[in-house]
Structure formats: structure tokens, C-alpha cells
Design an enzyme around this catalytic site. Sequence first.
Site, PDB file in Angstrom:
ATOM      1  N   ASN A  62       0.836  -1.208   0.000  1.00 24.57           N
ATOM      2  CA  ASN A  62       0.000   0.000   0.000  1.00 24.57           C
ATOM      3  C   ASN A  62       0.869   1.254   0.000  1.00 24.57           C
ATOM      4  O   ASN A  62       1.924   1.296   0.627  1.00 24.57           O
ATOM      5  CB  ASN A  62      -1.021   0.001   1.147  1.00 24.57           C
ATOM      6  CG  ASN A  62      -0.443  -0.280   2.517  1.00 24.57           C
ATOM      7  OD1 ASN A  62       0.523  -1.017   2.653  1.00 24.57           O
ATOM      8  ND2 ASN A  62      -1.019   0.323   3.527  1.00 24.57           N
ATOM      9  N   GLU A  64       0.465   5.257   0.626  1.00 25.34           N
ATOM     10  CA  GLU A  64      -0.448   6.275   1.146  1.00 25.34           C
ATOM     11  C   GLU A  64      -0.051   7.678   0.697  1.00 25.34           C
ATOM     12  O   GLU A  64       1.018   7.874   0.106  1.00 25.34           O
ATOM     13  CB  GLU A  64      -0.505   6.167   2.681  1.00 25.34           C
ATOM     14  CG  GLU A  64      -1.060   4.812   3.102  1.00 25.34           C
ATOM     15  CD  GLU A  64      -1.341   4.680   4.586  1.00 25.34           C
ATOM     16  OE1 GLU A  64      -0.894   5.541   5.378  1.00 25.34           O
ATOM     17  OE2 GLU A  64      -2.005   3.694   4.960  1.00 25.34           O
ATOM     18  N   CYS A  73      -4.258   0.810  -2.315  1.00 26.27           N
ATOM     19  CA  CYS A  73      -4.063  -0.465  -1.606  1.00 26.27           C
ATOM     20  C   CYS A  73      -2.985  -1.311  -2.289  1.00 26.27           C
ATOM     21  O   CYS A  73      -2.731  -1.161  -3.497  1.00 26.27           O
ATOM     22  CB  CYS A  73      -5.351  -1.275  -1.625  1.00 26.27           C
ATOM     23  SG  CYS A  73      -6.667  -0.606  -0.609  1.00 26.27           S
ATOM     24  N   GLU A  75      -3.113  -4.487  -3.085  1.00 25.20           N
ATOM     25  CA  GLU A  75      -3.639  -5.397  -4.117  1.00 25.20           C
ATOM     26  C   GLU A  75      -3.736  -4.693  -5.465  1.00 25.20           C
ATOM     27  O   GLU A  75      -3.380  -5.241  -6.504  1.00 25.20           O
ATOM     28  CB  GLU A  75      -5.032  -5.912  -3.719  1.00 25.20           C
ATOM     29  CG  GLU A  75      -5.056  -6.758  -2.460  1.00 25.20           C
ATOM     30  CD  GLU A  75      -5.190  -5.952  -1.160  1.00 25.20           C
ATOM     31  OE1 GLU A  75      -4.756  -4.769  -1.131  1.00 25.20           O
ATOM     32  OE2 GLU A  75      -5.705  -6.501  -0.184  1.00 25.20           O
ATOM     33  N   CYS A 115     -10.733  -3.354  -3.871  1.00 26.31           N
ATOM     34  CA  CYS A 115      -9.742  -4.302  -4.414  1.00 26.31           C
ATOM     35  C   CYS A 115     -10.430  -5.550  -4.958  1.00 26.31           C
ATOM     36  O   CYS A 115     -10.026  -6.088  -5.985  1.00 26.31           O
ATOM     37  CB  CYS A 115      -8.702  -4.663  -3.359  1.00 26.31           C
ATOM     38  SG  CYS A 115      -7.563  -3.296  -3.058  1.00 26.31           S
TER      39      CYS A 115
HETATM   40  N1  THU Z   1      -5.252  -1.439   2.515  1.00 27.61           N
HETATM   41  C1  THU Z   1      -4.731  -2.264   1.576  1.00 27.61           C
HETATM   42  O1  THU Z   1      -3.590  -2.088   1.115  1.00 27.61           O
HETATM   43  N2  THU Z   1      -5.505  -3.282   1.128  1.00 27.61           N
HETATM   44  C2  THU Z   1      -6.770  -3.544   1.562  1.00 27.61           C
HETATM   45  O2  THU Z   1      -7.432  -4.413   1.015  1.00 27.61           O
HETATM   46  C3  THU Z   1      -7.316  -2.794   2.684  1.00 27.61           C
HETATM   47  C4  THU Z   1      -6.564  -1.594   3.102  1.00 27.61           C
HETATM   48  C5  THU Z   1      -4.436  -0.299   2.973  1.00 27.61           C
HETATM   49  C6  THU Z   1      -4.960   1.035   2.527  1.00 27.61           C
HETATM   50  C7  THU Z   1      -4.395   1.953   3.582  1.00 27.61           C
HETATM   51  O3  THU Z   1      -3.083   2.322   3.186  1.00 27.61           O
HETATM   52  C8  THU Z   1      -4.296   1.082   4.825  1.00 27.61           C
HETATM   53  O4  THU Z   1      -4.389  -0.265   4.374  1.00 27.61           O
HETATM   54  C9  THU Z   1      -5.397   1.342   5.846  1.00 27.61           C
HETATM   55  O5  THU Z   1      -6.647   1.290   5.260  1.00 27.61           O
END
Ligand code: THU
Length: 160
Positions: A62, A64, A73, A75, A115
Site C-alpha cells: 500500500n 499512502e 491499496c 492489491e 480491491c
Molecule cells: N489497505 C490495503 O492495502 N488493502 C486492503 O485491502 C485494505 C486496506 C491499505 C490502505 C491503507 O493504506 C491502509 O491499508 C489502511 O486502510
Amino acid sequence: MKKIKIESFLEVYPSIKELPETIFSLMQSAIAARDKAYAPYSDFTVGAALLLDNGEVIAGSNQENASYPSGLCAERTAIYYAGATFPGVSIRSIAISAKSRIKPTLTPIPPCGACRQAIAEYEIKQGTPIALYFMGEEGEVVKSDSLENLLPLLFTSKYL
Ligand code: THU
């Protein structure tokens, strides 16, 4: 009025050690990717690794952003990179691991709805199921044979 019952079948492995060898190693790639996440705002790190039909492994974490919705995310970071790098090559399996820097993540953590929708697009496009394995930082691993189990009543291009 009639009622419709929707059923999903999932398999649960007691730990990463019980996974088939290829998936064990795919999950190791997801864990390694997870530890490279850029997650200064949530402190929640996620790694995803994709095994393609040509044997390539594509991993993502992920990413941000100070403008929160601009982040992505793990995925989707991985699946879009795979689509951009190997267009037309099918995805066989996806392994996902999530770990918080704030509290233990000892239960399997499923992919978010956005995702699932993104992965489903690729499953439909390639015409073969994508096996999905997800876990926390340790503990049980859940396997879904296809995205269909995780996203019933999927919105697809057939409605457009
Ligand atoms: N996140 C993912 O990378 N994949 C998911 O399926 C759920 C959430 C990440 C997004 C964000 O950077 C952090 O987790 C908190 O939501």
C-alpha cells in the site's frame, strides 16, 4: 417475493506452513512486499503478491498520501502493475498479508471491496479463476478459489 441464499466456500489453513510450496513462497513475497509499504498515516501495512501464468511474481504494497484518498491499496498497486507490464498474461493466484504497527493482526485480513472489484475485473477478463489467499501478520490463512466467493452480485461490464 422470493428469497435468494448466497453461499461461499472458503478453506482455512492453520498457518502459512501448511500452504502448498508455491503458495508458501508467494506468501513470503507478499510479506516481503508488506514490509516495504509506505503507510505513515495508518501504520497499517499490506503486501500482495501475484503469481502469473508465465511464472512471474509481481508484488506490491500500500502507498499512502497526505491527501488520503490519493493512496492505493497493495492489491491494486500489484494488479495494475501486472496488467501494465504483462498485458494478456493470466493471474493464477494472489497472496496477501497485512500487519499493523499499532496492534497485532492475528486473524486473516480480507481485501477491501474496491480491491475485490478490481481483482474481479481481471478474473472476468482472463476467463479463469484467480485463487486468493489472505492472512494477518501470522496465524490462519484463508483461501478462496475464485473472486466470486468474496464478491457475490458483482457489477460487471455486462450491465453497461
Ligand atoms: N489497505 C490495503 O492495502 N488493502 C486492503 O485491502 C485494505 C486496506 C491499505 C490502505 C491503507 O493504506 C491502509 O491499508 C489502511 O486502510
